[in-house]
Scaffold this motif. Structure first.
Motif, PDB file in Angstrom:
ATOM      1  N   PRO A   1     -12.181   4.345  -2.537  1.00 49.40           N
ATOM      2  CA  PRO A   1     -12.007   5.146  -3.762  1.00 49.40           C
ATOM      3  C   PRO A   1     -10.534   5.307  -4.154  1.00 49.40           C
ATOM      4  CG  PRO A   1     -13.641   6.161  -2.337  1.00 49.40           C
ATOM      5  CD  PRO A   1     -13.010   5.069  -1.542  1.00 49.40           C
ATOM      6  N   ALA A   2      -9.645   5.530  -3.181  1.00 48.78           N
ATOM      7  CA  ALA A   2      -8.227   5.680  -3.501  1.00 48.78           C
ATOM      8  C   ALA A   2      -7.652   4.370  -4.036  1.00 48.78           C
ATOM      9  CB  ALA A   2      -7.454   6.135  -2.275  1.00 48.78           C
ATOM     10  N   LEU A   3      -8.092   3.246  -3.468  1.00 52.53           N
ATOM     11  CA  LEU A   3      -7.618   1.953  -3.952  1.00 52.53           C
ATOM     12  C   LEU A   3      -8.108   1.689  -5.367  1.00 52.53           C
ATOM     13  CD1 LEU A   3      -6.129  -0.677  -3.390  1.00 52.53           C
ATOM     14  CD2 LEU A   3      -8.218  -1.569  -2.319  1.00 52.53           C
ATOM     15  N   THR A   4      -9.349   2.052  -5.631  1.00 49.93           N
ATOM     16  CA  THR A   4      -9.896   1.883  -6.981  1.00 49.93           C
ATOM     17  C   THR A   4      -9.130   2.729  -7.985  1.00 49.93           C
ATOM     18  OG1 THR A   4     -12.094   1.464  -6.042  1.00 49.93           O
ATOM     19  CG2 THR A   4     -11.999   2.042  -8.372  1.00 49.93           C
TER      20      THR A   4
ATOM     21  N   ASP B   1      -9.199   0.229 -24.651  1.00 50.04           N
ATOM     22  CA  ASP B   1      -9.081   1.567 -24.065  1.00 50.04           C
ATOM     23  C   ASP B   1      -9.106   1.463 -22.544  1.00 50.04           C
ATOM     24  OD1 ASP B   1      -9.066   2.770 -26.571  1.00 50.04           O
ATOM     25  OD2 ASP B   1     -11.261   2.905 -26.639  1.00 50.04           O
ATOM     26  N   ALA B   2      -8.507   2.454 -21.912  1.00 48.12           N
ATOM     27  CA  ALA B   2      -8.559   2.515 -20.445  1.00 48.12           C
ATOM     28  C   ALA B   2      -9.965   2.902 -20.024  1.00 48.12           C
ATOM     29  CB  ALA B   2      -7.545   3.531 -19.929  1.00 48.12           C
ATOM     30  N   GLU B   3     -10.554   2.102 -19.165  1.00 52.44           N
ATOM     31  CA  GLU B   3     -11.917   2.332 -18.696  1.00 52.44           C
ATOM     32  C   GLU B   3     -11.929   2.404 -17.174  1.00 52.44           C
ATOM     33  OE1 GLU B   3     -14.075  -0.930 -20.266  1.00 52.44           O
ATOM     34  OE2 GLU B   3     -13.994  -0.224 -22.351  1.00 52.44           O
ATOM     35  N   PRO B   4     -12.987   2.950 -16.606  1.00 52.97           N
ATOM     36  CA  PRO B   4     -13.074   2.957 -15.137  1.00 52.97           C
ATOM     37  C   PRO B   4     -12.958   1.548 -14.572  1.00 52.97           C
ATOM     38  CG  PRO B   4     -14.741   4.373 -16.083  1.00 52.97           C
ATOM     39  CD  PRO B   4     -14.116   3.646 -17.238  1.00 52.97           C
ATOM     40  N   VAL B   5     -12.230   1.415 -13.489  1.00 55.99           N
ATOM     41  CA  VAL B   5     -12.011   0.113 -12.860  1.00 55.99           C
ATOM     42  C   VAL B   5     -13.132  -0.184 -11.876  1.00 55.99           C
ATOM     43  CG1 VAL B   5     -10.517  -1.151 -11.265  1.00 55.99           C
ATOM     44  CG2 VAL B   5      -9.521   0.152 -13.155  1.00 55.99           C
ATOM     45  N   GLU B   6     -13.648  -1.391 -11.943  1.00 55.90           N
ATOM     46  CA  GLU B   6     -14.631  -1.837 -10.961  1.00 55.90           C
ATOM     47  C   GLU B   6     -13.930  -2.726  -9.940  1.00 55.90           C
ATOM     48  OE1 GLU B   6     -17.986  -3.705 -12.704  1.00 55.90           O
ATOM     49  OE2 GLU B   6     -18.501  -2.002 -14.000  1.00 55.90           O
ATOM     50  N   LEU B   7     -14.050  -2.358  -8.682  1.00 56.81           N
ATOM     51  CA  LEU B   7     -13.480  -3.151  -7.593  1.00 56.81           C
ATOM     52  C   LEU B   7     -14.621  -3.729  -6.775  1.00 56.81           C
ATOM     53  CD1 LEU B   7     -11.140  -4.174  -5.873  1.00 56.81           C
ATOM     54  CD2 LEU B   7     -11.154  -1.969  -4.666  1.00 56.81           C
ATOM     55  N   PRO B   8     -15.002  -4.986  -7.044  1.00 55.77           N
ATOM     56  CA  PRO B   8     -16.090  -5.590  -6.273  1.00 55.77           C
ATOM     57  C   PRO B   8     -15.727  -5.645  -4.788  1.00 55.77           C
ATOM     58  CG  PRO B   8     -15.540  -6.922  -8.205  1.00 55.77           C
ATOM     59  CD  PRO B   8     -14.462  -5.900  -8.064  1.00 55.77           C
ATOM     60  N   CYS B   9     -16.631  -5.177  -3.955  1.00 54.59           N
ATOM     61  CA  CYS B   9     -16.423  -5.181  -2.500  1.00 54.59           C
ATOM     62  C   CYS B   9     -17.477  -6.082  -1.861  1.00 54.59           C
ATOM     63  CB  CYS B   9     -16.513  -3.775  -1.927  1.00 54.59           C
ATOM     64  SG  CYS B   9     -15.336  -2.608  -2.647  1.00 54.59           S
ATOM     65  N   ARG B  10     -17.027  -7.055  -1.079  1.00 53.62           N
ATOM     66  CA  ARG B  10     -17.958  -8.011  -0.489  1.00 53.62           C
ATOM     67  C   ARG B  10     -17.670  -8.147   1.000  1.00 53.62           C
ATOM     68  NH1 ARG B  10     -16.745 -12.594  -5.088  1.00 53.62           N
ATOM     69  NH2 ARG B  10     -17.502 -11.391  -6.875  1.00 53.62           N
ATOM     70  N   ASP B  11     -18.747  -8.200   1.778  1.00 50.22           N
ATOM     71  CA  ASP B  11     -18.591  -8.509   3.196  1.00 50.22           C
ATOM     72  C   ASP B  11     -18.178  -9.970   3.329  1.00 50.22           C
ATOM     73  OD1 ASP B  11     -19.304  -5.968   4.001  1.00 50.22           O
ATOM     74  OD2 ASP B  11     -21.442  -6.470   4.127  1.00 50.22           O
TER      75      ASP B  11
ATOM     76  N   THR C   1     -10.001  -8.387  -9.727  1.00 54.23           N
ATOM     77  CA  THR C   1      -9.776  -8.021  -8.329  1.00 54.23           C
ATOM     78  C   THR C   1     -11.056  -8.200  -7.531  1.00 54.23           C
ATOM     79  OG1 THR C   1     -10.343  -5.721  -8.800  1.00 54.23           O
ATOM     80  CG2 THR C   1      -8.013  -6.318  -8.926  1.00 54.23           C
ATOM     81  N   VAL C   2     -10.893  -8.389  -6.234  1.00 53.55           N
ATOM     82  CA  VAL C   2     -12.022  -8.411  -5.315  1.00 53.55           C
ATOM     83  C   VAL C   2     -11.510  -7.928  -3.964  1.00 53.55           C
ATOM     84  CG1 VAL C   2     -11.672 -10.816  -4.625  1.00 53.55           C
ATOM     85  CG2 VAL C   2     -13.942  -9.774  -4.382  1.00 53.55           C
ATOM     86  N   LEU C   3     -12.352  -7.177  -3.257  1.00 56.53           N
ATOM     87  CA  LEU C   3     -12.014  -6.687  -1.926  1.00 56.53           C
ATOM     88  C   LEU C   3     -12.961  -7.330  -0.930  1.00 56.53           C
ATOM     89  CD1 LEU C   3     -10.228  -4.658  -0.317  1.00 56.53           C
ATOM     90  CD2 LEU C   3     -12.120  -3.015  -0.561  1.00 56.53           C
ATOM     91  N   LEU C   4     -12.405  -8.071   0.019  1.00 61.34           N
ATOM     92  CA  LEU C   4     -13.205  -8.716   1.065  1.00 61.34           C
ATOM     93  C   LEU C   4     -13.126  -7.886   2.331  1.00 61.34           C
ATOM     94  CD1 LEU C   4     -12.224 -12.476   0.577  1.00 61.34           C
ATOM     95  CD2 LEU C   4     -14.206 -11.265  -0.337  1.00 61.34           C
ATOM     96  N   LYS C   5     -14.280  -7.525   2.856  1.00 60.08           N
ATOM     97  CA  LYS C   5     -14.337  -6.697   4.057  1.00 60.08           C
ATOM     98  C   LYS C   5     -14.596  -7.563   5.279  1.00 60.08           C
ATOM     99  CE  LYS C   5     -16.863  -2.829   6.173  1.00 60.08           C
ATOM    100  NZ  LYS C   5     -17.950  -1.837   5.981  1.00 60.08           N
TER     101      LYS C   5
END
Length: 450
Positions: free
Chosen positions: A53-56, A87-97, A124-128
């Motif tokens: 959440p903080a990264l998003t 407009d500024a919109e909520p950011v989606e940060l896809p998180c994938r294993d 962006t994408v976050l790989l776990k």
């Protein structure tokens, strides 16, 4: 104002004409089949207890703060592209294993095309890997960034993350302008640009359009939307180049440009060499904190005729470089249009590039995490050969990109080793003539590559 709330933009800041760098990359995007050579990938390897959440929220802080990251480039009523800020919109940060090879996944993420008319120019994408290990991958299109801007993005992202983790309000300093202000300013500079354009027309008159660097394979004659590239990295001693600067009243860039041009000229059998190089393109300190594509290109012409001494060559390069800096604002595309452009698949005016990063990257820190910027694999390039140099203590980090359809890795390594040998010999005796600086291939220092 809270940085997580969208700052109000004026009508001029919400839409308008493209800046000249944006226009240049829009043309490349339109005619080169969305080549990933114009994608700028950044990957952070994160170890520790990551707060997603903080990264998003940190990513959203950036998109709110820098309107260029919310910009699309549709075709306007006059049939030309325009810039439109959303407009500024909520950011989606896809998180994938993580499933499979991490570098293969990151390469695919970096190469995926952008649709600049409808998509945001950043993804962006976050790989776990595990609960305590992640890869954050960010890809930007070059139309909205350059090396300076990428450093801003990383510093502000890591700072904002730490503030969100600690429950603090983002404390980044307020921006007084946005990128669209700069784009409009550029369009008012016709008169000074015309004066500078006259300088470049005179300077580049009669310059060779083809360096003629020998290649390992014939150059493809057809237009190639994607030029296959590879990157190899090494380090060379900094002392020879620095000694030359002290003894000749030149800068590090001037010394490196002289050496690069001399080595290229020797390999190509040329006494007139043109090399491309970037400049920051930020004439107003107010734009220094902005993310955006400000970079401009200079075509640096070096006269190797008459078998000059090293000192004489550096004097020539110094004079030409100072004049180039005095005329660095005119967009390079206008120089191309005035001087002329090739149409046979080769880059206009030059096929080689030299970039010196004068300011080392600041260390990245994120609360509770170990952060390392991971090297991204280069699979496309813009030029035949590119030398990127970064001072690092008593060494110069040297990253070489090259067109793999033209060159073998062994050839490119040899070019870098000859460059290093030239600097060493030149520093030992700046009064030696270029013809006297010869280092047999068997005596070249073998550099450690990675």
């Amino acid at each position: 104002m809270d940085e997580t709330e969208s700052a109000p933009l004026s009508a001029d800041q919400r839409s308008g004409p493209l800046s000249f760098p944006e226009e240049r990359f829009w043309i490349a995007y339109s005619f080169e089949d969305q080549s990933s050579a114009y994608h700028v990938p950044v990957t952070l390897h994160l170890r520790g207890a990551l707060s997603v959440p903080a990264l998003t929220e940190a990513l959203r802080t950036l998109t709110v703060r820098h309107s260029i990251l919310r910009t699309r480039y549709p075709i306007g009523p006059e049939g030309e592209p325009i810039a439109v800020v959303g407009d500024a919109e909520p950011v989606e940060l896809p998180c994938r294993d993580l499933e499979g090879d991490v570098w293969e996944l990151l390469d695919r993420a970096a190469a995926a095309p952008f649709d600049l008319e409808v998509d945001a120019p950043i993804r962006t994408v976050l790989l776990k890997v595990s609960d305590d290990e992640h890869y954050l991958h960010v890809t930007l299109h070059h139309i909205v960034t350059d090396a300076w801007s990428t450093n801003i993005l990383l510093q502000e992202l890591t700072t904002a993350y730490s503030e969100h983790v600690r429950g603090e309000r983002p404390g980044l300093p307020e921006l007084t302008v946005q990128y669209r202000d700069h784009a409009r300013w550029q369009r008012t500079q016709a008169e000074p640009f015309a004066r500078q354009l006259a300088y470049w027309q005179e300077t580049l008159d009669g310059a060779p359009r083809d360096l003629g660097l020998p290649t390992d394979r014939p150059r493809p004659t057809a237009h190639r939307p994607l030029v296959p590239g590879r990157c190899i990295t090494t380090a060379i001693p900094a002392d020879p180049a620095l000694r030359l600067t002290r003894g000749t009243g030149t800068t590090l860039f001037m010394v490196l440009l002289a050496a690069y041009s001399a080595v290229l000229g020797r390999r190509a059998g040329r006494r007139d060499v043109v090399v491309g190089t970037p400049v920051a393109g930020r004439p107003d300190p107010a734009v220094d904190p902005l993310i955006g594509c400000f970079i401009n290109t200079l075509a640096m012409r070096t006269d190797l005729s008459g078998d000059p001494t090293v000192a004489e060559l550096l004097s020539r390069v110094r004079e030409r470089t100072l004049h180039a800096y005095e005329n660095q604002d005119v967009p390079f595309q206008q120089v191309i249009e005035r001087v002329g452009e090739r149409t046979d698949g080769r880059k206009a005016l030059f096929q080689t590039w030299l970039a010196l990063q004068n300011v080392p990257d600041a260390p990245l820190e994120m609360a509770g995490l170990e952060v390392e910027e991971a090297a991204d694999v280069i699979e496309a390039t813009k030029f035949d050969v590119t030398f990127h140099l970064l001072p690092a203590g008593n060494r110069l980090e040297l990253r070489v990109e090259y067109d793999t359809s033209l060159f073998d890795e062994e050839t490119v390594r040899g070019l870098a080793e000859e460059f290093n040998a030239f600097l060493t010999a030149a520093a030992a005796d700046p009064d030696r003539r270029l013809s006297e600086i010869t280092v047999p291939a068997s005596d070249l220092e073998v550099l450690q590559w990675r």
